[in-house]
Scaffold this motif. Structure first.
Motif, mmCIF file in Angstrom:
data_model
loop_
_atom_site.group_PDB
_atom_site.id
_atom_site.type_symbol
_atom_site.label_atom_id
_atom_site.label_comp_id
_atom_site.label_asym_id
_atom_site.label_seq_id
_atom_site.Cartn_x
_atom_site.Cartn_y
_atom_site.Cartn_z
ATOM 1 N N MET A 1 -17.858 8.849 15.033
ATOM 2 C CA MET A 1 -17.737 10.267 14.842
ATOM 3 C C MET A 1 -15.683 10.189 14.499
ATOM 4 O O MET A 1 -15.263 9.343 15.229
ATOM 5 C CB MET A 1 -18.196 11.319 15.695
ATOM 6 C CG MET A 1 -19.963 11.583 15.846
ATOM 7 S SD MET A 1 -20.431 11.810 14.687
ATOM 8 C CE MET A 1 -20.065 13.431 13.652
ATOM 9 N N SER A 4 -12.816 17.190 15.378
ATOM 10 C CA SER A 4 -13.078 18.510 14.622
ATOM 11 C C SER A 4 -12.489 19.372 14.183
ATOM 12 O O SER A 4 -12.860 20.111 12.569
ATOM 13 C CB SER A 4 -14.418 19.319 16.250
ATOM 14 O OG SER A 4 -15.342 18.205 16.322
ATOM 15 N N TYR A 21 -12.771 21.429 10.841
ATOM 16 C CA TYR A 21 -13.418 20.508 9.631
ATOM 17 C C TYR A 21 -14.923 20.705 9.836
ATOM 18 O O TYR A 21 -15.626 20.581 9.383
ATOM 19 C CB TYR A 21 -12.967 19.446 9.973
ATOM 20 C CG TYR A 21 -11.267 19.032 9.297
ATOM 21 C CD1 TYR A 21 -11.302 19.222 7.929
ATOM 22 C CD2 TYR A 21 -10.471 18.642 10.131
ATOM 23 C CE1 TYR A 21 -10.446 18.775 7.762
ATOM 24 C CE2 TYR A 21 -9.426 18.625 9.753
ATOM 25 C CZ TYR A 21 -9.029 18.794 8.937
ATOM 26 O OH TYR A 21 -8.068 18.231 7.836
ATOM 27 N N LYS A 22 -15.503 21.302 11.325
ATOM 28 C CA LYS A 22 -17.159 20.526 11.625
ATOM 29 C C LYS A 22 -17.288 21.399 12.143
ATOM 30 O O LYS A 22 -18.768 22.065 12.714
ATOM 31 C CB LYS A 22 -17.281 19.202 12.683
ATOM 32 C CG LYS A 22 -16.350 18.149 11.777
ATOM 33 C CD LYS A 22 -16.780 17.272 12.529
ATOM 34 C CE LYS A 22 -18.323 16.382 13.182
ATOM 35 N NZ LYS A 22 -17.916 15.320 13.567
ATOM 36 N N ASP A 24 -17.792 22.972 15.128
ATOM 37 C CA ASP A 24 -18.568 23.066 16.594
ATOM 38 C C ASP A 24 -18.009 22.805 18.006
ATOM 39 O O ASP A 24 -18.044 22.649 18.704
ATOM 40 C CB ASP A 24 -19.818 20.780 16.601
ATOM 41 C CG ASP A 24 -18.497 20.318 16.966
ATOM 42 O OD1 ASP A 24 -17.197 20.676 16.120
ATOM 43 O OD2 ASP A 24 -18.616 18.721 16.860
ATOM 44 N N THR A 71 -12.893 17.238 19.322
ATOM 45 C CA THR A 71 -13.964 16.080 19.267
ATOM 46 C C THR A 71 -14.443 16.640 20.971
ATOM 47 O O THR A 71 -13.929 16.732 21.810
ATOM 48 C CB THR A 71 -13.648 14.776 19.523
ATOM 49 O OG1 THR A 71 -14.901 14.321 18.656
ATOM 50 C CG2 THR A 71 -12.751 14.518 20.242
ATOM 51 N N SER A 75 -15.931 9.868 19.806
ATOM 52 C CA SER A 75 -15.268 10.055 18.338
ATOM 53 C C SER A 75 -13.670 8.489 19.029
ATOM 54 O O SER A 75 -13.876 8.001 19.223
ATOM 55 C CB SER A 75 -14.928 10.912 18.246
ATOM 56 O OG SER A 75 -13.795 10.643 19.063
ATOM 57 N N PHE A 120 -14.618 16.641 6.612
ATOM 58 C CA PHE A 120 -15.770 17.545 7.852
ATOM 59 C C PHE A 120 -15.475 16.476 8.847
ATOM 60 O O PHE A 120 -15.856 15.355 9.077
ATOM 61 C CB PHE A 120 -16.614 16.339 7.182
ATOM 62 C CG PHE A 120 -18.518 16.741 7.714
ATOM 63 C CD1 PHE A 120 -18.314 18.440 7.939
ATOM 64 C CD2 PHE A 120 -19.210 16.119 8.394
ATOM 65 C CE1 PHE A 120 -19.462 18.604 9.225
ATOM 66 C CE2 PHE A 120 -20.152 17.160 9.485
ATOM 67 C CZ PHE A 120 -20.350 18.097 9.738
ATOM 68 N N GLY A 121 -14.043 15.902 8.816
ATOM 69 C CA GLY A 121 -13.883 14.974 10.211
ATOM 70 C C GLY A 121 -12.992 13.874 9.908
ATOM 71 O O GLY A 121 -13.165 13.406 11.162
#
Length: 423
Positions: A1, A4, A21-22, A24, A71, A75, A120-121
């Protein structure tokens, strides 16, 4: 991963610009970053990764900015740090200097770049030459009818555009070696290494295939050649255009180059280098009256070579005044803001020896604290010369149209971190 969100903060930790980007990680989480950083700094436990609850902050500092990626997951940290440094590189290409002011002046372009650099990260297009094809300095003036993604983004060769044409096809190769050296007060070498880079300037039409041949020891062993004039390269790093599988199998450096300037590779050699410019110094301090400095510089490289723009910086006490100098060559200048004397020699041939004498007055009242003795630093550049003996044996240029191209090679040795301690 991967990441974020990415934030660019000013020196006080206030967000200048950010890209989620995500979705979350709450964007308000960044408020915890600066207090955490200050706390760790006070405790003397500062780390490149800081955590607050379940959120991790991976950060780097560049001039007066912090670039922070957040994040939640475990990751790939090295990927995130590579991305942050690449972002700095891209922004510097666009704005020349990356600092708070350049971010504030170019919000639109920064947003566009953040959109293209990561998706998307995950890092996406990070080559500044390709980005400059469709994100121009006048990003907000783009006409909607003309907006199209350059084919290079979807090509297998994403770093080079098709249809490049030059009247004269040439490649300029620069082999630049920096010498890092640390010598103690007794004259023993404590640290000695060579850090080399091979830079190319490419003016070639079409999609050429290039093959670079070096006097690489491993290659010479594989092909059964004599190892006498070969060099053992360590920590070799290549530009993304080099076919690594080919290099691993038969040590061939084969690539389709980007257009213009780029760094093809870097390497390191941990060998005992004979100090190219040797410095001997005598510093005599007569309390309450004066300090006398004598510095002798000797060129310990071959006589055919000449070192250019030599600068020898000799430390002097911070309370010294009324300087007087005598040099056998070049000129000496006192720089009180740095507490050094800079002895400049325009051209220093190999095998030559030069002298510099300096005389300073000292105040009658002596300072309480004992001053440390900073080392003598040397800067120089020697053209047409490499310390390691690395050689470009050949540069083959293959292009389907079959044109003739000229490769030009230049060798330069320069000082890196080059210091000699004084007794």
């Amino acid at each position: 991963m991967s990441a974020s969100a990415v934030f660019i903060l000013d020196v006080k930790g206030k967000p200048l610009i950010s890209r989620n980007y995500k979705g979350d990680v709450a964007m308000s989480e960044i408020e915890h970053f600066m207090p955490l950083l200050m706390q760790r700094e006070e405790e003397g436990a500062l780390a490149p990764l800081l955590s607050h609850g379940r959120v991790h902050f991976l950060w780097i500092k560049h001039s007066n900015l912090y670039l922070v990626a957040t994040t939640l997951k475990n990751s790939n940290a090295s990927l995130v740090y590579s991305f942050l440094y690449k972002t700095v590189e891209v922004f510097s290409e666009y704005f020349k200097e990356l600092e708070e002011e350049s971010i504030r002046d170019n919000f639109v372009i920064v947003y566009e770049l953040l959109d293209e650099l990561m998706d998307f990260g995950f890092p996406q297009t990070t080559d500044s030459k390709i980005l400059q094809e469709y994100i121009t300095q006048q990003g907000n003036k783009l006409e909607t009818g003309k907006s199209r993604v350059p084919p290079t983004v979807t090509n297998a060769v994403s770093w080079r555009s098709e249809g490049i044409k030059y009247k004269k096809n040439e490649v300029f190769i620069d082999v630049i070696e920096s010498v890092n050296l640390l010598v103690n007060a007794n004259g023993s070498v404590l640290l000695s290494e060579i850090v080399g880079t091979i830079k190319l300037k490419v003016f070639l039409s079409g999609m050429p295939e290039l093959r670079l041949g070096l006097n690489d020891r491993v290659l010479f062993e594989l092909t059964g050649r004599s190892k006498n004039k070969s060099v053992e390269l360590e920590d070799v790093k290549f530009h993304q255009c080099v076919r690594l599988s080919r290099f691993d199998s038969d040590r061939t450096i084969s690539f389709i180059p980007p257009d213009g300037d780029f760094e093809l590779m870097s390497y390191r050699l941990s060998t005992q280098v004979k100090p190219l410019i040797w410095i001997e110094s005598v510093i005599e301090k007569f309390s309450h009256s004066r300090v006398e400095i004598m510095v002798k510089a000797k060129g310990q490289f071959k006589k055919q070579s000449v070192a250019n723009s030599v600068e020898i910086s000799v430390p002097v006490p911070s309370d010294a005044d009324s300087p007087r100098f005598k040099t056998s060559v070049g000129s000496a200048k006192y720089m009180p803001e740095r507490n050094v004397v800079i002895w400049s020699i325009k051209s220093f041939p190999g095998g030559k020896e030069y002298l510099m004498r300096a005389h300073f007055g000292l105040p009658s009242v002596e300072k309480e604290e004992v001053e440390g003795r900073p080392p003598i630093g040397v800067k120089f550049e020697i053209p047409y010369f490499t310390v390691s003996g690395i050689q470009v044996r050949y540069m083959k240029i293959i292009e389907k149209s079959g044109y003739q191209a000229l490769p030009w090679v230049r060798y330069i040795t320069q000082s890196g971190d080059y210091q000699l301690r004084t007794s």
